[in-house]
Design an enzyme around this catalytic site. Structure first.
Site, PDB file in Angstrom:
ATOM      1  N   THR A 126       0.846  -1.194   0.000  1.00 21.38           N
ATOM      2  CA  THR A 126       0.000   0.000   0.000  1.00 21.38           C
ATOM      3  C   THR A 126       0.879   1.241   0.000  1.00 21.38           C
ATOM      4  O   THR A 126       1.987   1.231   0.539  1.00 21.38           O
ATOM      5  CB  THR A 126      -0.952   0.031   1.209  1.00 21.38           C
ATOM      6  OG1 THR A 126      -1.791   1.192   1.118  1.00 21.38           O
ATOM      7  CG2 THR A 126      -0.209   0.075   2.522  1.00 21.38           C
ATOM      8  N   ARG A 127       0.372   2.309  -0.618  1.00 23.25           N
ATOM      9  CA  ARG A 127       1.047   3.612  -0.576  1.00 23.25           C
ATOM     10  C   ARG A 127       0.310   4.584   0.341  1.00 23.25           C
ATOM     11  O   ARG A 127       0.737   5.711   0.521  1.00 23.25           O
ATOM     12  CB  ARG A 127       1.147   4.206  -1.981  1.00 23.25           C
ATOM     13  CG  ARG A 127       2.024   3.373  -2.890  1.00 23.25           C
ATOM     14  CD  ARG A 127       2.546   4.149  -4.079  1.00 23.25           C
ATOM     15  NE  ARG A 127       3.314   3.281  -4.931  1.00 23.25           N
ATOM     16  CZ  ARG A 127       4.565   2.887  -4.687  1.00 23.25           C
ATOM     17  NH1 ARG A 127       5.193   3.312  -3.633  1.00 23.25           N
ATOM     18  NH2 ARG A 127       5.185   2.087  -5.518  1.00 23.25           N
ATOM     19  N   PRO A 178      -0.371   6.124   3.620  1.00 23.41           N
ATOM     20  CA  PRO A 178       0.345   6.112   4.900  1.00 23.41           C
ATOM     21  C   PRO A 178      -0.549   5.782   6.092  1.00 23.41           C
ATOM     22  O   PRO A 178      -0.115   5.116   7.034  1.00 23.41           O
ATOM     23  CB  PRO A 178       0.936   7.516   5.008  1.00 23.41           C
ATOM     24  CG  PRO A 178       0.207   8.354   4.016  1.00 23.41           C
ATOM     25  CD  PRO A 178      -0.340   7.437   2.970  1.00 23.41           C
ATOM     26  N   LYS A 191     -10.088   1.648  17.272  1.00 22.41           N
ATOM     27  CA  LYS A 191     -10.423   1.450  15.871  1.00 22.41           C
ATOM     28  C   LYS A 191      -9.888   0.104  15.371  1.00 22.41           C
ATOM     29  O   LYS A 191     -10.604  -0.653  14.717  1.00 22.41           O
ATOM     30  CB  LYS A 191      -9.867   2.599  15.024  1.00 22.41           C
ATOM     31  CG  LYS A 191     -10.263   2.505  13.574  1.00 22.41           C
ATOM     32  CD  LYS A 191      -9.721   3.666  12.774  1.00 22.41           C
ATOM     33  CE  LYS A 191     -10.032   3.454  11.299  1.00 22.41           C
ATOM     34  NZ  LYS A 191      -9.364   4.416  10.442  1.00 22.41           N
ATOM     35  N   ASP A 249      -8.057  -4.099  -0.018  1.00 15.72           N
ATOM     36  CA  ASP A 249      -8.863  -3.079  -0.676  1.00 15.72           C
ATOM     37  C   ASP A 249     -10.085  -2.914   0.202  1.00 15.72           C
ATOM     38  O   ASP A 249     -10.656  -3.897   0.687  1.00 15.72           O
ATOM     39  CB  ASP A 249      -9.252  -3.474  -2.096  1.00 15.72           C
ATOM     40  CG  ASP A 249      -9.821  -2.292  -2.875  1.00 15.72           C
ATOM     41  OD1 ASP A 249      -9.354  -1.154  -2.646  1.00 15.72           O
ATOM     42  OD2 ASP A 249     -10.726  -2.487  -3.702  1.00 15.72           O
ATOM     43  N   SER A 250     -10.422  -1.694   0.435  1.00 17.61           N
ATOM     44  CA  SER A 250     -11.528  -1.441   1.347  1.00 17.61           C
ATOM     45  C   SER A 250     -12.232  -0.163   0.939  1.00 17.61           C
ATOM     46  O   SER A 250     -11.712   0.637   0.170  1.00 17.61           O
ATOM     47  CB  SER A 250     -11.010  -1.332   2.783  1.00 17.61           C
ATOM     48  OG  SER A 250     -10.008  -0.345   2.868  1.00 17.61           O
ATOM     49  N   GLY A 270      -9.845   9.177   5.274  1.00 16.72           N
ATOM     50  CA  GLY A 270     -10.979   8.833   4.411  1.00 16.72           C
ATOM     51  C   GLY A 270     -12.305   9.280   5.000  1.00 16.72           C
ATOM     52  O   GLY A 270     -12.476  10.425   5.409  1.00 16.72           O
ATOM     53  N   TYR A 271     -13.240   8.355   5.075  1.00 23.04           N
ATOM     54  CA  TYR A 271     -14.598   8.648   5.538  1.00 23.04           C
ATOM     55  C   TYR A 271     -14.751   8.507   7.057  1.00 23.04           C
ATOM     56  O   TYR A 271     -15.862   8.641   7.579  1.00 23.04           O
ATOM     57  CB  TYR A 271     -15.591   7.712   4.834  1.00 23.04           C
ATOM     58  CG  TYR A 271     -15.604   7.863   3.331  1.00 23.04           C
ATOM     59  CD1 TYR A 271     -16.345   8.879   2.719  1.00 23.04           C
ATOM     60  CD2 TYR A 271     -14.878   7.002   2.524  1.00 23.04           C
ATOM     61  CE1 TYR A 271     -16.353   9.018   1.332  1.00 23.04           C
ATOM     62  CE2 TYR A 271     -14.882   7.142   1.136  1.00 23.04           C
ATOM     63  CZ  TYR A 271     -15.624   8.151   0.551  1.00 23.04           C
ATOM     64  OH  TYR A 271     -15.632   8.296  -0.818  1.00 23.04           O
TER      65      TYR A 271
END
Length: 196
Positions: free
Chosen positions: A7-8, A10, A175, A69-70, A153-154
């Site tokens: 993954t890129r 961070p 989390k 992937d999420s 993100g969200y």
């Protein structure tokens, strides 16, 4: 043993490193290996994309590789943005634009119809070995305005079931213990332990 997290992002890399810290493996990121061509994420499902990323990484580096992937599946949007979550606004990785677009699309949706879930598929590909895909889901709802500064993100607009705080208001440990990615990575841990 070394494992590559392909993954890129961070934020995602930090999360995955925390989750795999006790897996008795040295966790490398893409910055720790020579660059290699990465195919675009064109899969129809989270599993398709995770598996493609892990296969590319394992083939290029010869290392056991983990990729995920999420994204966010919103009930009122028939499961979208889904696999398009990172580029929902048209620009990949623009968290603010993606979040603002989603809130705008849900502007007239009543609170009782704002259900959503974070969904994750995580893949482990071992060169000349097994390919494993596991899944995790974190149900909740979308609030009307961002709250909190943690996560990415969200996270600032997602309130998990049983919580009043958004995932951006949870500690990293809270989390990790509950999230879609945490659930998927815990399902992958026995397979990683089997490699050591």
């Amino acid at each position: 043993m070394k494992v590559l997290l392909a993954t890129r992002n961070p934020g995602k890399l930090a999360e995955l490193r925390r989750m795999l810290a006790d897996a008795r493996v040295e966790v490398l990121g893409l910055a720790d290996v020579p660059e290699y061509p990465e195919a675009p994420e064109t899969g129809a499902t989270f599993a398709d994309n995770a598996l493609a990323k892990a296969r590319d990484a394992a083939a290029a580096t010869g290392l056991p590789s983990v990729a995920d992937d999420s994204g966010l599946a919103v009930d009122a949007l028939n499961g979208m943005p889904g696999v398009l979550s990172a580029r929902w606004s048209g620009r990949h990785g623009d968290d603010v634009a993606n979040l603002e677009l989603l809130l705008g699309q849900l502007g007239d949706v009543p609170d009782e119809r704002r259900g959503a879930a974070f969904v994750c598929a995580a893949a482990l590909v071992v060169p000349d070995g097994p390919e494993i895909v596991v899944h995790g889901e974190w149900p909740g709802r979308i609030v009307r305005a961002p709250r909190g500064t943690g996560g990415f993100g969200y996270d600032p607009i997602f309130v998990p079931d049983g919580e009043e705080r958004t995932s951006a208001e949870l500690s990293p440990q809270e989390k990790d213990a509950a999230s879609h990615r945490g659930r998927a990575m815990r399902a992958l841990l026995p397979h990683l332990h089997a490699l050591t």
